[in-house]
Design a protein around this motif. Structure first.
Motif, PDB file in Angstrom:
ATOM      1  N   THR A  21       0.833  -1.210   0.000  1.00 25.61           N
ATOM      2  CA  THR A  21       0.000   0.000   0.000  1.00 25.61           C
ATOM      3  C   THR A  21       0.864   1.255   0.000  1.00 25.61           C
ATOM      4  N   CYS A  24       2.468   1.818  -3.393  1.00 24.93           N
ATOM      5  CA  CYS A  24       1.513   2.341  -4.373  1.00 24.93           C
ATOM      6  C   CYS A  24       1.253   3.832  -4.170  1.00 24.93           C
ATOM      7  N   ASN A  31      -5.850   2.406  -7.711  1.00 29.97           N
ATOM      8  CA  ASN A  31      -6.403   1.378  -6.817  1.00 29.97           C
ATOM      9  C   ASN A  31      -6.443   0.001  -7.469  1.00 29.97           C
ATOM     10  N   GLU A  34      -2.964  -1.395  -7.234  1.00 31.40           N
ATOM     11  CA  GLU A  34      -2.697  -1.758  -5.840  1.00 31.40           C
ATOM     12  C   GLU A  34      -3.364  -3.085  -5.496  1.00 31.40           C
ATOM     13  N   ALA A  54       5.061  -3.787 -11.090  1.00 30.15           N
ATOM     14  CA  ALA A  54       4.114  -2.673 -11.124  1.00 30.15           C
ATOM     15  C   ALA A  54       3.920  -2.203 -12.559  1.00 30.15           C
TER      16      ALA A  54
END
Length: 61
Positions: A21, A24, A31, A34, A54
């Motif tokens: 979290t 991110c 979101n 994430e 990512a």
């Protein structure tokens, strides 16, 4: 090109454990991304794992 011996390389940054979290938030991931990373790794992962997995949309689109 220069060869670096493993004992002289800096591996501490790559093996640092991050909260998914927090990663991110710092890297401005949405979101959806994430949630995908949380499903993939759980709440914590190494910096190397997070960077390579990512996905981020280009800023010009």
């Amino acid at each position: 090109m220069e060869r670096i011996e493993p004992q002289h390389g800096d591996t501490e940054a790559a093996t640092r454990v991050w909260s998914v979290t927090e990663f991110c938030v710092r890297h401005r991931l949405d979101n959806e991304e994430e949630a995908r990373l949380l499903r993939l790794f759980g709440p914590f992962a190494t910096a190397c794992e997070l960077r390579y997995n990512a996905k981020r949309a280009p800023k010009w689109r």
